[in-house]
Design a protein around this motif. Sequence first.
Motif, PDB file in Angstrom:
ATOM      1  N   ASP A  99       1.280  -1.225  -0.088  1.00  0.00           N
ATOM      2  CA  ASP A  99       0.099   0.184  -0.409  1.00  0.00           C
ATOM      3  C   ASP A  99       0.717   0.974  -0.458  1.00  0.00           C
ATOM      4  O   ASP A  99       1.876   1.161   0.620  1.00  0.00           O
ATOM      5  N   PHE A 101       0.870   6.202   0.119  1.00  0.00           N
ATOM      6  CA  PHE A 101       0.167   6.571   0.995  1.00  0.00           C
ATOM      7  C   PHE A 101       0.761   8.089   0.921  1.00  0.00           C
ATOM      8  O   PHE A 101       2.424   7.962   0.816  1.00  0.00           O
ATOM      9  N   GLU A 128      -6.198   9.178   2.100  1.00  0.00           N
ATOM     10  CA  GLU A 128      -7.237   8.408   3.245  1.00  0.00           C
ATOM     11  C   GLU A 128      -6.703   7.584   4.171  1.00  0.00           C
ATOM     12  O   GLU A 128      -5.622   6.888   3.480  1.00  0.00           O
ATOM     13  N   ASN A 130      -5.915   4.338   5.794  1.00  0.00           N
ATOM     14  CA  ASN A 130      -6.147   3.130   5.440  1.00  0.00           C
ATOM     15  C   ASN A 130      -5.359   2.139   6.094  1.00  0.00           C
ATOM     16  O   ASN A 130      -4.324   1.467   5.321  1.00  0.00           O
TER      17      ASN A 130
END
Length: 387
Positions: A99, A101, A128, A130
Amino acid sequence: MTRNEAIETAKRALSLAASNLLQHRTRLYVALSGIGVAILLLLLQIAFLQGVRVEATRLYDDFTFDLAVVPVTYQFLYSGGSFDRVRLTQAQADKDVTDAFGLNIGVSRWVDEGSEQRSSILLVGLDEPNGFVADRDIRNGYAQLAGSRAVLVDAWSSSGYGPLKLGREARISDQPVEIAGFFRLGLFFYAEGSAILRNPDFARLTGHDATQVSVGLLRLAPGADADEVAARLAQSMPKDVRVLTRTQLIAQERSFFTSTKPIGVLLRVSMIIAFLVGATILFQVLSAEIIQRAKEFAVLKAMGFTREFVFGVGLSEILLLALAAFAPALVVAAVLLGIIELATKLPTGLTFGIAIETLLIVLAMGIASGISVIGRIARADPAELFK
């Protein structure tokens, strides 16, 4: 000499050293005051330097990540650079990156609606959460950023921000905003206060290109080696970005503030001065003590005491002076640092690690002073007693 005999000899040397120091109490108290002030200054400088290290990375400490993607020109959190968000998508192409960010940083002006007072403000734009946001206040507060005017404000911001309460209105970049929640960081290195908002609103308030990111955070698959993935990404990604592990990013951030910025250099120089002052006072006190007791040391030699025992007496005086001055300095430092932390929010509280580090420096200070003085004990000649 057996172990028990050595221990007994050390006890006698320590007892004699204590008696010597206590014989002239007024002189002892004056000496301890001078040494104690130097140790107090040393404690304060070490605590301030540690506070700078912690404060410099406070924002990053509130996020969960393994790697960071930064512009190639990156030096510290607000260094003015950015890169295309597509780099985060490219990073996610790696099999071990799970992921990504985006984090944006900018500086603007906060205008209090009541007083019209202007203050600098550090703006932090977030994607977001997350799972990337570890701080509970920021994570819960982000959910309250429903409208385009909503911002989270640092509760430790300057008093120039006016009374901080939910629903209060102000202006950032001459655009109206409303306080939707609070967090606590105290990022005074960068501005008088700070606010967190969603990245789309960050772009609107700062004029920042929405396709650009200041810092990208990456999370890796369980078991993935951060160093290996960072090296792999460095080879595959364009050269307008750098990939750092969390450890490297934190180390670079702290190094910049403690070794490059004036505040860190100033604190290091102050530490050296405090050390030299303490060592000088110890040297002067011990020199006077040895000179005045030269005949007494000569008598000890004439009575058959070994040179090691006589040296032990001198070394014991050094250690007793250093430790006796360290104890009250530690207490005063704990009170002062607690007051400073309460007033400034800088994490300067006295910790066990700081106390031990200072104690080791104080002992080194005593040894450095003693080496140059203890030679005079060796020159104490019993023959001088009969002249």
